[in-house]
Scaffold this motif. Sequence first.
Motif, PDB file in Angstrom:
ATOM      1  N   ALA A  52      69.546  35.945 -23.902  1.00 31.50           N
ATOM      2  CA  ALA A  52      69.298  35.031 -22.556  1.00 31.50           C
ATOM      3  C   ALA A  52      68.076  35.876 -21.695  1.00 31.50           C
ATOM      4  CB  ALA A  52      70.510  34.675 -21.445  1.00 31.50           C
ATOM      5  N   LEU A  53      68.153  37.221 -21.855  1.00 31.43           N
ATOM      6  CA  LEU A  53      67.015  37.733 -21.253  1.00 31.43           C
ATOM      7  C   LEU A  53      65.680  37.638 -21.993  1.00 31.43           C
ATOM      8  CD1 LEU A  53      66.604  40.136 -18.788  1.00 31.43           C
ATOM      9  CD2 LEU A  53      66.856  41.883 -20.482  1.00 31.43           C
ATOM     10  N   VAL A  54      65.962  37.611 -23.185  1.00 33.38           N
ATOM     11  CA  VAL A  54      64.665  37.527 -23.981  1.00 33.38           C
ATOM     12  C   VAL A  54      64.068  36.128 -23.975  1.00 33.38           C
ATOM     13  CG1 VAL A  54      63.904  37.210 -26.545  1.00 33.38           C
ATOM     14  CG2 VAL A  54      65.590  39.312 -26.170  1.00 33.38           C
ATOM     15  N   ALA A  55      65.070  35.090 -23.847  1.00 35.78           N
ATOM     16  CA  ALA A  55      64.773  33.870 -23.646  1.00 35.78           C
ATOM     17  C   ALA A  55      63.808  33.675 -22.361  1.00 35.78           C
ATOM     18  CB  ALA A  55      65.552  32.817 -23.769  1.00 35.78           C
ATOM     19  N   THR A  56      64.327  34.189 -21.384  1.00 36.80           N
ATOM     20  CA  THR A  56      63.899  33.960 -20.084  1.00 36.80           C
ATOM     21  C   THR A  56      62.714  34.603 -19.849  1.00 36.80           C
ATOM     22  OG1 THR A  56      65.336  35.474 -19.069  1.00 36.80           O
ATOM     23  CG2 THR A  56      65.910  33.214 -18.545  1.00 36.80           C
ATOM     24  N   THR A  57      62.661  36.025 -20.266  1.00 33.81           N
ATOM     25  CA  THR A  57      61.504  36.483 -20.214  1.00 33.81           C
ATOM     26  C   THR A  57      60.185  36.072 -20.995  1.00 33.81           C
ATOM     27  OG1 THR A  57      62.179  38.373 -21.533  1.00 33.81           O
ATOM     28  CG2 THR A  57      62.349  39.096 -19.156  1.00 33.81           C
ATOM     29  N   ALA A  58      60.544  35.557 -22.411  1.00 34.46           N
ATOM     30  CA  ALA A  58      59.699  35.026 -22.939  1.00 34.46           C
ATOM     31  C   ALA A  58      58.847  33.649 -22.547  1.00 34.46           C
ATOM     32  CB  ALA A  58      60.139  34.904 -24.475  1.00 34.46           C
ATOM     33  N   LEU A  59      60.097  32.803 -22.044  1.00 33.29           N
ATOM     34  CA  LEU A  59      59.662  31.462 -21.727  1.00 33.29           C
ATOM     35  C   LEU A  59      59.232  31.260 -20.330  1.00 33.29           C
ATOM     36  CD1 LEU A  59      62.117  29.898 -24.093  1.00 33.29           C
ATOM     37  CD2 LEU A  59      59.465  29.446 -24.278  1.00 33.29           C
ATOM     38  N   THR A  60      59.669  32.029 -19.279  1.00 33.24           N
ATOM     39  CA  THR A  60      59.220  31.783 -17.957  1.00 33.24           C
ATOM     40  C   THR A  60      58.643  33.057 -17.036  1.00 33.24           C
ATOM     41  OG1 THR A  60      61.665  32.720 -17.095  1.00 33.24           O
ATOM     42  CG2 THR A  60      61.650  30.467 -17.881  1.00 33.24           C
ATOM     43  N   ARG A  70      52.669  33.474 -24.692  1.00 34.28           N
ATOM     44  CA  ARG A  70      53.736  34.847 -24.561  1.00 34.28           C
ATOM     45  C   ARG A  70      54.872  34.319 -25.712  1.00 34.28           C
ATOM     46  NH1 ARG A  70      56.693  36.150 -19.459  1.00 34.28           N
ATOM     47  NH2 ARG A  70      54.616  36.479 -18.763  1.00 34.28           N
ATOM     48  N   PRO A  71      55.564  33.263 -25.392  1.00 34.44           N
ATOM     49  CA  PRO A  71      56.698  32.744 -26.344  1.00 34.44           C
ATOM     50  C   PRO A  71      56.043  32.546 -27.588  1.00 34.44           C
ATOM     51  CG  PRO A  71      56.254  30.836 -24.523  1.00 34.44           C
ATOM     52  CD  PRO A  71      55.495  32.251 -24.424  1.00 34.44           C
TER      53      PRO A  71
ATOM     54  N   ASN B 167      48.296  41.919 -19.544  1.00 31.40           N
ATOM     55  CA  ASN B 167      48.514  40.591 -20.291  1.00 31.40           C
ATOM     56  C   ASN B 167      47.290  40.257 -21.269  1.00 31.40           C
ATOM     57  OD1 ASN B 167      50.564  40.362 -18.699  1.00 31.40           O
ATOM     58  ND2 ASN B 167      50.183  38.357 -17.677  1.00 31.40           N
ATOM     59  N   ALA B 168      46.456  40.740 -20.921  1.00 29.36           N
ATOM     60  CA  ALA B 168      45.414  40.440 -22.118  1.00 29.36           C
ATOM     61  C   ALA B 168      45.654  41.201 -23.329  1.00 29.36           C
ATOM     62  CB  ALA B 168      44.034  40.988 -21.647  1.00 29.36           C
ATOM     63  N   PHE B 169      46.358  42.084 -23.443  1.00 34.31           N
ATOM     64  CA  PHE B 169      46.647  43.083 -24.393  1.00 34.31           C
ATOM     65  C   PHE B 169      48.246  42.514 -24.777  1.00 34.31           C
ATOM     66  CE2 PHE B 169      43.362  45.968 -24.769  1.00 34.31           C
ATOM     67  CZ  PHE B 169      43.047  46.245 -23.212  1.00 34.31           C
ATOM     68  N   GLY B 170      48.574  41.599 -24.312  1.00 32.88           N
ATOM     69  CA  GLY B 170      49.999  41.023 -24.940  1.00 32.88           C
ATOM     70  C   GLY B 170      51.107  42.093 -24.547  1.00 32.88           C
ATOM     71  N   LEU B 171      51.020  42.881 -23.628  1.00 33.51           N
ATOM     72  CA  LEU B 171      51.964  43.587 -23.203  1.00 33.51           C
ATOM     73  C   LEU B 171      53.395  42.904 -22.750  1.00 33.51           C
ATOM     74  CD1 LEU B 171      51.626  46.825 -23.814  1.00 33.51           C
ATOM     75  CD2 LEU B 171      51.376  47.015 -21.377  1.00 33.51           C
ATOM     76  N   ASP B 172      52.997  41.900 -22.158  1.00 31.93           N
ATOM     77  CA  ASP B 172      54.232  41.384 -21.718  1.00 31.93           C
ATOM     78  C   ASP B 172      55.187  40.747 -22.547  1.00 31.93           C
ATOM     79  OD1 ASP B 172      52.637  38.019 -20.936  1.00 31.93           O
ATOM     80  OD2 ASP B 172      51.936  39.771 -22.176  1.00 31.93           O
ATOM     81  N   ALA B 173      54.546  40.353 -23.890  1.00 35.69           N
ATOM     82  CA  ALA B 173      55.411  39.888 -24.918  1.00 35.69           C
ATOM     83  C   ALA B 173      56.177  41.003 -25.526  1.00 35.69           C
ATOM     84  CB  ALA B 173      54.395  39.308 -25.862  1.00 35.69           C
ATOM     85  N   MET B 174      55.839  42.239 -25.416  1.00 33.71           N
ATOM     86  CA  MET B 174      56.384  43.368 -26.197  1.00 33.71           C
ATOM     87  C   MET B 174      57.945  43.679 -25.763  1.00 33.71           C
ATOM     88  SD  MET B 174      53.434  46.221 -26.585  1.00 33.71           S
ATOM     89  CE  MET B 174      54.077  47.151 -27.970  1.00 33.71           C
ATOM     90  N   PHE B 175      58.067  43.485 -24.247  1.00 30.99           N
ATOM     91  CA  PHE B 175      59.424  43.673 -23.751  1.00 30.99           C
ATOM     92  C   PHE B 175      60.509  42.638 -24.372  1.00 30.99           C
ATOM     93  CE2 PHE B 175      62.752  45.002 -21.090  1.00 30.99           C
ATOM     94  CZ  PHE B 175      63.279  43.680 -20.468  1.00 30.99           C
ATOM     95  N   PRO B 176      60.395  41.462 -24.453  1.00 31.88           N
ATOM     96  CA  PRO B 176      61.356  40.451 -25.175  1.00 31.88           C
ATOM     97  C   PRO B 176      61.349  40.894 -26.631  1.00 31.88           C
ATOM     98  CG  PRO B 176      59.709  39.274 -24.207  1.00 31.88           C
ATOM     99  CD  PRO B 176      59.345  40.539 -23.794  1.00 31.88           C
ATOM    100  N   ALA B 177      60.190  41.208 -27.128  1.00 28.38           N
ATOM    101  CA  ALA B 177      60.233  41.463 -28.897  1.00 28.38           C
ATOM    102  C   ALA B 177      61.028  42.686 -28.996  1.00 28.38           C
ATOM    103  CB  ALA B 177      58.613  41.575 -28.978  1.00 28.38           C
ATOM    104  N   VAL B 178      60.951  43.483 -28.278  1.00 32.47           N
ATOM    105  CA  VAL B 178      61.834  45.016 -28.535  1.00 32.47           C
ATOM    106  C   VAL B 178      63.319  44.674 -28.371  1.00 32.47           C
ATOM    107  CG1 VAL B 178      62.508  47.089 -27.139  1.00 32.47           C
ATOM    108  CG2 VAL B 178      60.005  46.543 -27.539  1.00 32.47           C
ATOM    109  N   ILE B 179      63.668  43.825 -27.577  1.00 36.67           N
ATOM    110  CA  ILE B 179      65.001  43.380 -27.284  1.00 36.67           C
ATOM    111  C   ILE B 179      65.482  42.618 -28.546  1.00 36.67           C
ATOM    112  CG2 ILE B 179      66.654  42.288 -25.999  1.00 36.67           C
ATOM    113  CD1 ILE B 179      65.294  42.830 -23.581  1.00 36.67           C
ATOM    114  N   LEU B 180      64.590  41.631 -28.978  1.00 35.90           N
ATOM    115  CA  LEU B 180      65.058  40.772 -29.867  1.00 35.90           C
ATOM    116  C   LEU B 180      65.006  41.222 -31.098  1.00 35.90           C
ATOM    117  CD1 LEU B 180      65.457  37.753 -30.771  1.00 35.90           C
ATOM    118  CD2 LEU B 180      62.814  37.340 -30.869  1.00 35.90           C
ATOM    119  N   ALA B 181      64.152  42.204 -31.373  1.00 38.24           N
ATOM    120  CA  ALA B 181      64.214  43.121 -32.660  1.00 38.24           C
ATOM    121  C   ALA B 181      65.603  43.970 -33.041  1.00 38.24           C
ATOM    122  CB  ALA B 181      63.062  44.074 -32.717  1.00 38.24           C
ATOM    123  N   LEU B 182      66.177  44.229 -31.721  1.00 37.54           N
ATOM    124  CA  LEU B 182      67.453  44.922 -31.733  1.00 37.54           C
ATOM    125  C   LEU B 182      68.656  44.221 -31.816  1.00 37.54           C
ATOM    126  CD1 LEU B 182      66.102  47.943 -29.580  1.00 37.54           C
ATOM    127  CD2 LEU B 182      66.814  48.140 -31.821  1.00 37.54           C
TER     128      LEU B 182
END
Lengths: 107, 251
Positions: A52-60, A70-71, B167-182
């Motif tokens: 859920a954290l992935v979804a909310t941080t990716a999409l919102t 980002r998503p 955000n220009a470097f896409g750093l904000d996408a890294m945090f959810p990506a790290v969690i998702l990968a694991l």
Amino acid sequence: MKDSALVVAGMATLAAGTYAFRQSGQLLRARITFPPRAAKLLEAAAVILLAALVATTALTEGHGFSGFARPAGVLVAGVLAWRKAPFLVVVLAAAAVTALLRLLGVS
Amino acid sequence: MRSIWRTLDRRGLADIGLTCVAVFFIGLSYGAIAVASGFPLWVPAALSVLVLAGASEFLFVGIVAAGGSPIAAALAGLLVNSRHLPYGLALPPGVTGRRWGRLLGTHVMNDESVVFALAQPDPGRKRAAYWACGLGVLACWPGGAVACWPGGAVLGGLIGSAVHDTNAFGLDAMFPAVILALIVKDLRDARTMRAALAGAAIALAATPFLPAGLPVLLALAAVLLLVRAPATKASTGSDEEPAGARVRTAP
């Protein structure tokens, strides 16, 4: 900085309260005897929370949509991770795809 | 400490290292944004060491900078950090350390250290991953937050705009990506995947209406999809112990 004393009080509250949250989950765990199946369920619950954290941080962002870049980056990362790509590739791909899309004008 | 190097393989340590590098750069932007919003450096510096939870710190600084009450900002931050309670509940006992070590082990509990720990197959590796990531984040998050200051004078011109616009470097996408990968490994189980998707849907649906932190807690309701109904004695011959919990009496 206006009203430093109140800001310090707020900082202390946030720090102490966060530590209390971190502590209390563990105390609860120690108090109750969980059979192995229930323990597995607890770990699964954490995975659900993290998903859920992935979804909310990716999409919102705040209460609204975060934009498509980002998503999209996270989605590409997810596909790569599903296909067992190395961690480094997954994480850097997320950043690269997002950055590239923003460069191309996608928000 | 040495046992961490021996227990985790080079790959595991590299993954944690990469995550900590990302944390450092997000920390750098956090410090710079806080200072640009009018805070003296000691505020983000102290928060980064004492709270060690980025999302809540960004929120706190943002609310106070916008004129909100610091107590309201603290409460909003606490809502966001409430997820640490289920984290503490889910972590196998012993991961965060014993006796005095546990004081520090409790402090370094965050999304990253928890997800790295849960991804390991056995208790020894869970502990090693938890501590490696926890201590790494403890160094890199405040490290990044204060690094903007000496950097400020010299590199300020160079990195200034870059830091504000991670955000220009896409750093904000890294945090959810790290969690998702694991967590992908756990999501390969169909039932877990269904529950995770349900939880994600609940959280997303709740986000426009609830303060930050609550939607992901609501997602825990999806764990009900994973609870198997206990077998009735008539259908099975075995005397299975129900998957309930017994409360241990206090010593």
